[in-house]
Each structure stands twice: as structure tokens, then as C-alpha cells.
Design a protein around this motif. Sequence first.
Motif, PDB file in Angstrom:
ATOM      1  N   ARG A   1      29.872  39.120  39.285  1.00  0.00           N
ATOM      2  CA  ARG A   1      31.188  39.006  39.360  1.00  0.00           C
ATOM      3  C   ARG A   1      31.746  38.113  38.234  1.00  0.00           C
ATOM      4  NH1 ARG A   1      34.608  39.721  44.140  1.00  0.00           N
ATOM      5  NH2 ARG A   1      33.620  41.229  45.421  1.00  0.00           N
ATOM      6  N   GLY A   2      32.805  38.313  37.308  1.00  0.00           N
ATOM      7  CA  GLY A   2      33.060  37.811  36.061  1.00  0.00           C
ATOM      8  C   GLY A   2      34.641  37.328  36.136  1.00  0.00           C
ATOM      9  N   LYS A   3      35.009  37.023  34.949  1.00  0.00           N
ATOM     10  CA  LYS A   3      36.474  37.079  34.502  1.00  0.00           C
ATOM     11  C   LYS A   3      36.621  37.675  33.213  1.00  0.00           C
ATOM     12  CE  LYS A   3      36.740  32.821  37.451  1.00  0.00           C
ATOM     13  NZ  LYS A   3      37.241  31.333  37.354  1.00  0.00           N
ATOM     14  N   ALA A   4      36.730  38.920  33.232  1.00  0.00           N
ATOM     15  CA  ALA A   4      36.506  39.537  31.939  1.00  0.00           C
ATOM     16  C   ALA A   4      37.810  39.716  31.192  1.00  0.00           C
ATOM     17  CB  ALA A   4      35.968  41.208  32.039  1.00  0.00           C
ATOM     18  N   LEU A   5      37.965  39.353  29.957  1.00  0.00           N
ATOM     19  CA  LEU A   5      38.831  39.559  29.167  1.00  0.00           C
ATOM     20  C   LEU A   5      38.809  40.424  27.824  1.00  0.00           C
ATOM     21  CD1 LEU A   5      40.702  36.089  29.036  1.00  0.00           C
ATOM     22  CD2 LEU A   5      41.435  38.263  30.179  1.00  0.00           C
ATOM     23  N   GLY A   6      37.453  40.495  27.347  1.00  0.00           N
ATOM     24  CA  GLY A   6      37.019  41.239  26.195  1.00  0.00           C
ATOM     25  C   GLY A   6      35.969  42.188  26.405  1.00  0.00           C
TER      26      GLY A   6
ATOM     27  N   LYS B   1      39.098  33.243  41.827  1.00  0.00           N
ATOM     28  CA  LYS B   1      37.833  33.659  42.085  1.00  0.00           C
ATOM     29  C   LYS B   1      37.291  34.835  41.118  1.00  0.00           C
ATOM     30  CE  LYS B   1      37.524  32.762  46.914  1.00  0.00           C
ATOM     31  NZ  LYS B   1      37.439  33.524  48.551  1.00  0.00           N
ATOM     32  N   PRO B   2      36.197  34.960  40.734  1.00  0.00           N
ATOM     33  CA  PRO B   2      35.794  36.156  39.771  1.00  0.00           C
ATOM     34  C   PRO B   2      35.834  37.390  40.405  1.00  0.00           C
ATOM     35  CG  PRO B   2      33.940  34.936  40.305  1.00  0.00           C
ATOM     36  CD  PRO B   2      35.195  34.051  40.793  1.00  0.00           C
ATOM     37  N   ILE B   3      35.754  38.586  39.790  1.00  0.00           N
ATOM     38  CA  ILE B   3      35.783  39.725  40.279  1.00  0.00           C
ATOM     39  C   ILE B   3      34.819  40.583  39.652  1.00  0.00           C
ATOM     40  CG2 ILE B   3      37.593  40.565  38.940  1.00  0.00           C
ATOM     41  CD1 ILE B   3      38.991  41.676  41.365  1.00  0.00           C
ATOM     42  N   ALA B   4      34.507  41.707  40.347  1.00  0.00           N
ATOM     43  CA  ALA B   4      33.285  42.527  39.811  1.00  0.00           C
ATOM     44  C   ALA B   4      34.407  43.572  38.722  1.00  0.00           C
ATOM     45  CB  ALA B   4      32.767  43.557  40.746  1.00  0.00           C
ATOM     46  N   ASN B   5      33.673  44.151  37.505  1.00  0.00           N
ATOM     47  CA  ASN B   5      34.086  45.177  36.789  1.00  0.00           C
ATOM     48  C   ASN B   5      33.746  46.541  37.346  1.00  0.00           C
ATOM     49  OD1 ASN B   5      35.094  43.116  34.748  1.00  0.00           O
ATOM     50  ND2 ASN B   5      32.988  42.664  34.435  1.00  0.00           N
ATOM     51  N   TYR B   6      34.216  47.506  36.801  1.00  0.00           N
ATOM     52  CA  TYR B   6      34.149  48.983  37.120  1.00  0.00           C
ATOM     53  C   TYR B   6      33.232  49.696  36.003  1.00  0.00           C
ATOM     54  CZ  TYR B   6      37.838  48.972  40.620  1.00  0.00           C
ATOM     55  OH  TYR B   6      38.601  48.966  41.873  1.00  0.00           O
ATOM     56  N   LEU B   7      32.331  50.708  36.317  1.00  0.00           N
ATOM     57  CA  LEU B   7      31.608  51.401  35.509  1.00  0.00           C
ATOM     58  C   LEU B   7      32.050  52.894  36.230  1.00  0.00           C
ATOM     59  CD1 LEU B   7      30.121  51.959  32.932  1.00  0.00           C
ATOM     60  CD2 LEU B   7      28.198  52.076  34.495  1.00  0.00           C
ATOM     61  N   PHE B   8      32.358  54.024  35.332  1.00  0.00           N
ATOM     62  CA  PHE B   8      32.719  55.180  35.739  1.00  0.00           C
ATOM     63  C   PHE B   8      31.880  56.184  34.912  1.00  0.00           C
ATOM     64  CE2 PHE B   8      36.475  53.164  37.342  1.00  0.00           C
ATOM     65  CZ  PHE B   8      36.702  53.717  38.625  1.00  0.00           C
TER      66      PHE B   8
ATOM     67  N   ARG C   1      37.850  43.682  34.698  1.00  0.00           N
ATOM     68  CA  ARG C   1      38.816  43.016  35.584  1.00  0.00           C
ATOM     69  C   ARG C   1      38.725  41.576  35.270  1.00  0.00           C
ATOM     70  NH1 ARG C   1      38.781  45.451  41.764  1.00  0.00           N
ATOM     71  NH2 ARG C   1      36.980  45.031  41.349  1.00  0.00           N
ATOM     72  N   TYR C   2      39.748  40.882  35.505  1.00  0.00           N
ATOM     73  CA  TYR C   2      40.011  39.417  35.029  1.00  0.00           C
ATOM     74  C   TYR C   2      39.461  38.395  36.350  1.00  0.00           C
ATOM     75  CZ  TYR C   2      41.935  35.042  33.145  1.00  0.00           C
ATOM     76  OH  TYR C   2      42.032  33.762  32.834  1.00  0.00           O
ATOM     77  N   VAL C   3      40.526  38.433  37.043  1.00  0.00           N
ATOM     78  CA  VAL C   3      40.443  37.324  38.513  1.00  0.00           C
ATOM     79  C   VAL C   3      40.969  38.051  39.543  1.00  0.00           C
ATOM     80  CG1 VAL C   3      40.038  35.131  37.080  1.00  0.00           C
ATOM     81  CG2 VAL C   3      42.451  35.849  37.719  1.00  0.00           C
ATOM     82  N   GLU C   4      40.619  37.605  40.891  1.00  0.00           N
ATOM     83  CA  GLU C   4      41.388  37.902  41.936  1.00  0.00           C
ATOM     84  C   GLU C   4      42.649  37.002  41.949  1.00  0.00           C
ATOM     85  OE1 GLU C   4      39.059  37.430  45.561  1.00  0.00           O
ATOM     86  OE2 GLU C   4      37.721  38.523  44.805  1.00  0.00           O
ATOM     87  N   TRP C   5      43.662  37.483  41.552  1.00  0.00           N
ATOM     88  CA  TRP C   5      45.209  37.032  41.528  1.00  0.00           C
ATOM     89  C   TRP C   5      46.238  37.892  42.112  1.00  0.00           C
ATOM     90  CZ3 TRP C   5      49.817  37.660  39.505  1.00  0.00           C
ATOM     91  CH2 TRP C   5      50.715  36.917  39.346  1.00  0.00           C
ATOM     92  N   ASN C   6      47.218  37.343  42.823  1.00  0.00           N
ATOM     93  CA  ASN C   6      48.330  38.067  42.961  1.00  0.00           C
ATOM     94  C   ASN C   6      49.563  37.202  42.784  1.00  0.00           C
ATOM     95  OD1 ASN C   6      48.292  36.932  45.673  1.00  0.00           O
ATOM     96  ND2 ASN C   6      47.068  38.844  46.201  1.00  0.00           N
TER      97      ASN C   6
END
Length: 553
Positions: free
Chosen positions: A248-253, A220-227, A191-196
Motif C-alpha cells: 500500500r502506498g501513496k502513488a503520485l507518479g 492511510k495509504p492504498i493499494a495500486n491496480y494492475l490489469f 492510487r493516492y490515499v484513502e480520502w473522501n
Amino acid sequence: MVLGLAALAAAAGRSGVGHLPVFTDITATSGVRFHNENSATPEKYLIETMTGGVAMIDYDNDGWPDLFFVNGARIHPGQKDSEPADKNDPRYWNRLYRNNHDGTFTDVTEKAGVQGRGFGMGVAVGDFDNDGFDDLLVTNFGGVILYRNNRDGTFRDITAQSGLGNVTGWTSSAGFFDYDNDGRLDLFIGRYVEWNYSKNIWCGSRVEGGRSYCHPDNFKPIANYLFHNNGNGTFADVSVASGIAASRGKALGVAFADFNNDNRLDIAVANDSMQQFIFLNQGGGRFAERAVPLGAGYTDDGKVFAGMGIDAADVDDDGYTDIVTTALSNETYAYFRNDRGKGFDYDTPTTRLGELTRLLGGWGMRIFDYDNDGTKDLFFANSHVMDNVQKMQPHLEYRQPLLLLRQVNRRFINVSGESGPVFKEKWASRGAAFGDLDNDGDIDIAISVCGGAAHILRNDGGNDNGWIGLILRGVRSNRDGIGARVKLTTASGRVEYGMVTTTASYQSAQDKRLLFGLGAERAVSRVEITWPDGHVQTVEHPSAGRYVTIIEK
């Protein structure tokens, strides 16, 4: 320049060919008519400039990679957070193109049922139910869509019943991998950032350039998911239990690899303008984020960079997996060389990667042997984030050329000028997928362009050198052998390494088949496969110049 050309000439002689391959843009004759609709508005909503994943997926299991493109949706100034992005108009649909085996593709989107919903970002590919047919995951601003392959040319949306219906936020790159070696593909979702829309603050210069897309530092950064794959068509959210959600990060890749050769897949995440992540697999379903102590969190002078596209592969063929990550213009792309599992060295300056990329912004990318000379090279699809950047920084451009770097003696040389007229074009490139679309033994490229037409690049001449393609079939492992590591030894004793994965680049998915270049050689001595659970299988003298299927024993 003279030294570069001399090195190229020497390398060409070593490889057995006297010329370099070229990439030919075959889009006009391919039947691919995809146009990314990012719905650019005066509001400069950040999602507008980030969309555009692409996948190579053999959805009909005929041995020929097909193409899937992720599209945006209709949004408008004053968009409300409660108002869904509109994908009803066919111009906004995601698109699936079937490979016709003759250099052309047919749009089968409606028949397959993969038009999508919401504002699309990226795509992941994996056979999560081990039925022999690849499934699709589409990431969106606001959640994901999981499509199960019905094995008849159609897909079924099983998001709600799969356990992924509660995924929220801005999802970006994702990938399937088997982190616990139970033979079932699990799922990482970045997930990238906390945005709307309501958080879309005004950024830019009221004097020069006007309004622009906001820098991620504003959010703000946001946590990624693992399933975890439950083996019954459902996934369990283990983001917290695994430790993934703690960072918490700003994941793009995202890319997967076994960085310390302990037979457990780790996770590398490209974060935008903050510390990069490496989640080391601790076993028992636990991960620990260790990028900084391993030396891969920042540049060598302790600076952050705009990590966007990423790949993990053994660049120098020493048996340990390295990392290459793109960045934004005025920064440099990063090459973290694995120091035999002990950590990473920042080899960007010594390999010339820094000086060759400083003015570019990288998105889709891949580490692969484009000319089959037995040495891995780098390809980057480039563009700036801001479509009006030139007004504020005249030395930069929004639309940028592609970049192809050939590896010669552990350094990179820009061979874009020798690799076809397409490298003179300038696009707002985003996602890129890599694989052998025409099954001729060299790697082709599909590129998605933000707000523009997609491009299909055919590799012409890479197969002049020797090659062998490998298709792995897991039995105890997951069916496609995702995560299996391969050591190939040529007839002369030269060694190359690869790993089976569909996850690399920027929000995109790759051809799962492994292709090794042999240079002037035409024979392979042996192939050693370390399957995900650690057991090793050896195949002696497989035939080169074709794709070989190896079934797990």
C-alpha cells in the motif's frame, strides 16, 4: 557561478553550437485556451490542489502530436460523498486540441467525445488494441475512463465493458506497458490515499495562515491496480495475483523500465512522504517490491520525501536505467543512479541536484536532451502544494518558476536564466508533457497549471545540433514497441541509450517517439533495438536529421 559558466562554455564548444536553446511561450498564438478549473473552496479539499495531467497523443495518426488536458469539476463546500462532482459546464471539460501542423491547435473536444466526467486527475496513452491508433485513459477521483479510439477522429467510452468499471478510489498516475511480453499493452493505475469529502479534516494554523491542505500523513495509504490485457478489448484485474496490491502506498507518479536488463519491465512508483516503490518483474505475472534493498526507497540518510513526479531513463548512458523523482520544498529532488543492475546509489548531493532544488516543489518533469548535445538534462515544473504556504513559511512560495538543469560532466547546472523569459514566470504548475510538437527535431513542452491557464513552450535552437528521431513499429511486440530499449552509436563511436514509453512526469503522457541528440555530429553508425521479448535488431547507418520508422523483424 564562474566555474559553472566555464563548464557551460566548454560543453557548448563540444556540442558544436556557441549558444544554448531557449524555450518560447507560444500559448497566445497557439490556439490552446485551456484553463484548469480546480474549484478551490474554503474547505481545502485535497483534490483541489492535485489535479492537472496533460498528454501528447497523436490521436488522428497524422504524425503530429496533439494535446489533451485533464480538468477538475465543480465541487462546493459541504460536498457529500454520495454527490458526484459536476462536469456539465463546458468550463470543466477535459480538452483535446488537434495539431494543425503550423504551430497552432484546434479544440476538437466535442467532436471527439472526450469531455469526461468526475473530478479529473491524470491521463495515460497507449494503443491497447494494437489497431494503430492511440487510446486514452483518464484518471479521476473516484475511478477511471477508458476511451477507445474509433480511428475517425472520435473516441468511445468503453470503461464498463473493458473491465475497468470497478476501479475505485483516488486514481492518480497511470500507464500502459507490456509486463509479460505477449504483445499486448497492460495497465498500471496508481492510487493516492484513502480520502473522501467526509474525511476532509481541518488542517493548518488558526494563528498563522489559517486553514491549509492536509499533509498526506493524515490519510492511510492504498493499494495500486494492475490489469492484464486479455486481447479482446477487456482487462483482467491481477492486482492481488501479481503481488502489486500487497504494498500500500501513496502513488503520485509512475515510470516503467527494465532496471536489471532481464527483458522484463519493472515499475517505479513515486510515493508521497513515505517509502518509494520499485516493483521488480519476477516473470510469470509476479512482481516483488524491492526499493529498500535496492537502495531507492529513501534518501541516503534514511528519510522519506514527497515523491510526486518521476522519470526513469539512462541519465549517464552506461546501459542501466536511473530514476529521478521530485519532492516538496525544504526537501530535495532525488537522483537514484543505477549501479549496473545491482542496486541504486543516491547521487543527489554529488550531482548538485539537491542544492538546486531545495526550495522547490516538483510535479511534471522529464529526463531528456533539450539541446541535442548527446547528454541528457532535466526539466521540472514546480509549485508548492499549499496556496497559502508563504503565510506560514515566508521563505517559500506557492507559485514557483520552472527549472532547467543541463548535465555537464555528470553534474547538473542551472541554465534557466539563459533559456528564455518564460523561466522568470511563476506558476502553480502540475502535469507536463514532452515531445516534438512541430516535428523540427527538438523537444517541446506542454504544462498544465492548477487553477490557471496552460502553457505551450516551443524549443528554439535545440535542433542546431545533430539529431535523429526513431518511430518503432512492433510486429510480434506491441505495435508501438513500448518497452523496447535502443542503443545508438554515433559515427565517432559515442553511445546513447533510450527506451520507448509514454509514461513519465506527473499524471501525464509523453510523445512515444525517441529523439536522440548527436551534438556536432551529423551521422549515426548504428541503432540496436532490443525488442520487449529480448531479440535484437540492428539498423546500420540510418539517416540523421529526420524521423526514421523501424519495423520489427
